[in-house]
Design a protein around this motif. Structure first.
Motif, mmCIF file in Angstrom:
data_model
loop_
_atom_site.group_PDB
_atom_site.id
_atom_site.type_symbol
_atom_site.label_atom_id
_atom_site.label_comp_id
_atom_site.label_asym_id
_atom_site.label_seq_id
_atom_site.Cartn_x
_atom_site.Cartn_y
_atom_site.Cartn_z
ATOM 1 N N PHE A 30 0.835 -1.270 -0.018
ATOM 2 C CA PHE A 30 0.018 0.089 0.004
ATOM 3 C C PHE A 30 1.030 1.140 -0.029
ATOM 4 O O PHE A 30 1.757 1.405 0.949
ATOM 5 C CB PHE A 30 -1.013 -0.068 1.084
ATOM 6 C CG PHE A 30 -2.193 -0.905 1.144
ATOM 7 C CD1 PHE A 30 -2.436 -1.671 2.156
ATOM 8 C CD2 PHE A 30 -2.746 -1.119 -0.002
ATOM 9 C CE1 PHE A 30 -3.455 -2.590 2.183
ATOM 10 C CE2 PHE A 30 -3.531 -2.054 -0.216
ATOM 11 C CZ PHE A 30 -4.236 -2.792 1.128
ATOM 12 N N GLN A 31 0.721 2.066 -1.086
ATOM 13 C CA GLN A 31 1.403 3.362 -0.984
ATOM 14 C C GLN A 31 0.631 4.721 -0.905
ATOM 15 O O GLN A 31 1.140 5.640 -0.463
ATOM 16 C CB GLN A 31 2.029 3.232 -2.544
ATOM 17 C CG GLN A 31 2.767 2.002 -2.707
ATOM 18 C CD GLN A 31 3.135 1.979 -4.462
ATOM 19 O OE1 GLN A 31 2.234 1.945 -4.921
ATOM 20 N NE2 GLN A 31 4.365 2.197 -4.417
ATOM 21 N N TYR A 32 -0.752 4.709 -1.399
ATOM 22 C CA TYR A 32 -1.472 5.664 -0.963
ATOM 23 C C TYR A 32 -2.565 5.406 -0.149
ATOM 24 O O TYR A 32 -3.256 4.321 -0.068
ATOM 25 C CB TYR A 32 -2.030 6.031 -2.447
ATOM 26 C CG TYR A 32 -0.882 6.138 -3.410
ATOM 27 C CD1 TYR A 32 -0.615 5.186 -4.398
ATOM 28 C CD2 TYR A 32 -0.336 7.428 -3.603
ATOM 29 C CE1 TYR A 32 0.448 5.111 -5.243
ATOM 30 C CE2 TYR A 32 0.756 7.438 -4.455
ATOM 31 C CZ TYR A 32 1.101 6.250 -5.417
ATOM 32 O OH TYR A 32 2.214 6.368 -6.160
ATOM 33 N N THR A 50 -2.962 11.232 0.842
ATOM 34 C CA THR A 50 -1.792 11.211 1.416
ATOM 35 C C THR A 50 -1.101 10.053 0.694
ATOM 36 O O THR A 50 -1.610 8.904 0.704
ATOM 37 C CB THR A 50 -1.602 11.036 3.005
ATOM 38 O OG1 THR A 50 -2.082 9.939 3.590
ATOM 39 C CG2 THR A 50 -2.256 12.271 3.662
ATOM 40 N N TYR A 51 0.228 10.140 0.743
ATOM 41 C CA TYR A 51 1.192 9.050 0.160
ATOM 42 C C TYR A 51 2.285 8.858 0.873
ATOM 43 O O TYR A 51 3.285 8.326 0.519
ATOM 44 C CB TYR A 51 1.424 9.269 -1.379
ATOM 45 C CG TYR A 51 1.989 10.461 -1.725
ATOM 46 C CD1 TYR A 51 1.096 11.567 -1.980
ATOM 47 C CD2 TYR A 51 3.304 10.703 -1.669
ATOM 48 C CE1 TYR A 51 1.771 12.762 -2.473
ATOM 49 C CE2 TYR A 51 4.026 12.151 -1.896
ATOM 50 C CZ TYR A 51 3.092 13.074 -2.463
ATOM 51 O OH TYR A 51 3.771 14.328 -2.701
ATOM 52 N N SER A 52 2.692 9.606 1.905
ATOM 53 C CA SER A 52 3.826 9.473 2.626
ATOM 54 C C SER A 52 3.515 9.633 4.142
ATOM 55 O O SER A 52 2.434 9.932 4.437
ATOM 56 C CB SER A 52 4.762 10.662 2.463
ATOM 57 O OG SER A 52 4.086 11.847 2.708
ATOM 58 N N SER A 53 4.444 8.978 4.895
ATOM 59 C CA SER A 53 4.028 9.250 6.435
ATOM 60 C C SER A 53 4.351 10.635 6.778
ATOM 61 O O SER A 53 4.944 11.482 6.296
ATOM 62 C CB SER A 53 5.589 8.328 6.962
ATOM 63 O OG SER A 53 5.182 7.110 6.857
ATOM 64 N N GLY A 54 3.503 10.814 7.952
ATOM 65 C CA GLY A 54 3.464 12.192 8.307
ATOM 66 C C GLY A 54 2.017 12.520 8.514
ATOM 67 O O GLY A 54 1.128 11.913 8.311
ATOM 68 N N ASN A 55 1.882 13.895 8.593
ATOM 69 C CA ASN A 55 0.459 14.576 8.812
ATOM 70 C C ASN A 55 0.241 15.442 7.626
ATOM 71 O O ASN A 55 1.194 15.984 7.199
ATOM 72 C CB ASN A 55 0.586 15.367 10.137
ATOM 73 C CG ASN A 55 0.607 14.719 11.293
ATOM 74 O OD1 ASN A 55 0.691 13.483 11.149
ATOM 75 N ND2 ASN A 55 0.859 15.311 12.551
ATOM 76 N N ALA A 90 -9.164 3.958 2.991
ATOM 77 C CA ALA A 90 -8.892 3.305 1.884
ATOM 78 C C ALA A 90 -7.510 3.424 1.619
ATOM 79 O O ALA A 90 -6.729 4.246 1.797
ATOM 80 C CB ALA A 90 -9.910 3.776 0.781
ATOM 81 N N MET A 91 -6.873 2.327 0.885
ATOM 82 C CA MET A 91 -5.536 2.163 0.272
ATOM 83 C C MET A 91 -5.335 1.502 -0.725
ATOM 84 O O MET A 91 -6.200 0.597 -1.374
ATOM 85 C CB MET A 91 -4.796 1.450 1.343
ATOM 86 C CG MET A 91 -5.214 1.703 3.128
ATOM 87 S SD MET A 91 -4.268 0.852 4.301
ATOM 88 C CE MET A 91 -5.127 1.377 5.779
ATOM 89 N N ILE A 92 -4.272 2.217 -1.325
ATOM 90 C CA ILE A 92 -4.038 1.983 -2.788
ATOM 91 C C ILE A 92 -2.707 0.996 -3.049
ATOM 92 O O ILE A 92 -1.553 1.753 -2.650
ATOM 93 C CB ILE A 92 -3.977 3.105 -3.900
ATOM 94 C CG1 ILE A 92 -5.579 3.424 -3.983
ATOM 95 C CG2 ILE A 92 -3.462 2.737 -5.271
ATOM 96 C CD1 ILE A 92 -5.603 4.705 -5.010
ATOM 97 N N SER A 93 -2.695 0.089 -3.500
ATOM 98 C CA SER A 93 -1.315 -0.653 -4.055
ATOM 99 C C SER A 93 -1.430 -0.330 -5.455
ATOM 100 O O SER A 93 -2.297 -0.600 -6.308
ATOM 101 C CB SER A 93 -1.513 -2.028 -3.656
ATOM 102 O OG SER A 93 -2.452 -2.919 -4.402
ATOM 103 N N SER A 94 -0.260 -0.078 -6.004
ATOM 104 C CA SER A 94 -0.306 0.472 -7.538
ATOM 105 C C SER A 94 1.098 0.100 -8.077
ATOM 106 O O SER A 94 2.255 0.453 -7.612
ATOM 107 C CB SER A 94 -0.252 1.745 -7.549
ATOM 108 O OG SER A 94 -0.404 2.087 -8.796
ATOM 109 N N GLY A 95 1.191 -0.951 -9.051
ATOM 110 C CA GLY A 95 2.345 -1.090 -9.673
ATOM 111 C C GLY A 95 1.948 -1.578 -11.116
ATOM 112 O O GLY A 95 1.397 -2.667 -11.189
ATOM 113 N N GLY A 96 2.456 -0.840 -11.908
ATOM 114 C CA GLY A 96 2.248 -1.171 -13.331
ATOM 115 C C GLY A 96 0.827 -1.190 -13.529
ATOM 116 O O GLY A 96 -0.034 -0.145 -13.298
#
Lengths: 113, 113
Positions: A30-32, A50-55, A90-96
């Motif tokens: 999961f990236q997003y 969001t796509y990175s750790s933090g607030n 919700a979370m997105i995994s995305s590769g190709g």
């Protein structure tokens, strides 16, 4: 173990309270990360992305991501009765071509006037 | 935020008839569109994924001959429920993806008598 875990609640708070909603996940792909709000008999509305750790802050809403702990949160400050809805992480995994959106079960929030 | 519309917002039909639901991305071109159904107090269930100009990919257990999806352009997808029966009564929600964000329509409530 489910990919995304979210406490379904229900959660009931008084107006003006700070609300904390949380999800945990197990899939490192999961990236997003998103939070949606869904009112009864309506489609989900994207609140935060969001796509990175933090607030990330947007008005009364703050989204928090901790990738090392696989934990995301949504904080609602000064909650209002109009915030009463179901909140879905919700979370997105995305590769190709392997795009996939995975929802939590949703937390039903009621803000009492 | 990006807007996704659905039409109609609700429909009542007799058993055995077919119903078409339209989904449009109003201010963006959607890479991919998705169709979900949702039963009361349950989370969204992905039915199928479609890319413009190609056949839809259906989730396991979803009958492709019953739920026909046409993705005619980058802004329009249609779902046709063929020979509808009372068990097809549900809330159908479309979604459109742009980049790594996914936006949802307001939903269509289908009641089959």
């Amino acid at each position: 173990q489910k990919e995304v875990e979210q406490d379904p609640g229900p959660l009931s708070v008084p107006e003006g309270a700070i609300v904390s909603l949380n999800c945990t996940y197990s899939n490192s792909a999961f990236q997003y990360f998103m939070w949606y709000r869904q009112y009864s008999r309506k489609g989900p509305e994207l609140l935060m992305y969001t796509y990175s750790s933090g607030n990330k802050e947007d008005g009364r809403f703050t989204a928090q991501v901790d990738k090392s702990s696989k934990y995301i949160s949504l904080f609602i400050r000064d909650s209002q009765p109009s915030d009463s809805a179901t909140y879905l992480c919700a979370m997105i995994s995305s590769g190709g071509s392997n795009y996939k959106l995975t929802f939590g079960k949703g937390t039903l929030l009621t803000v009492n006037p | 935020g990006a807007v996704v519309s659905q039409h109609p917002s609700w429909v009542i039909c007799k058993s055995g008839t077919s119903v078409k639901i339209e989904c449009r991305s109003l201010d963006f071109q959607a890479t991919t569109m998705f169709w979900y159904r949702q039963f009361p107090k349950q989370s969204l269930m992905l039915m199928a994924t479609s890319n413009e100009g190609s056949k839809a990919t259906y989730e396991q257990g979803v009958e492709k001959d019953k739920f026909l999806i046409n993705h005619a352009s980058l802004t329009l997808s249609t779902l046709t429920v063929t020979s509808a029966h009372p068990e097809d009564s549900s809330f159908y929600i479309c979604s459109a993806r742009t980049g790594h964000e996914q936006f949802f329509g307001p939903g269509t409530r289908l009641t089959v008598l």
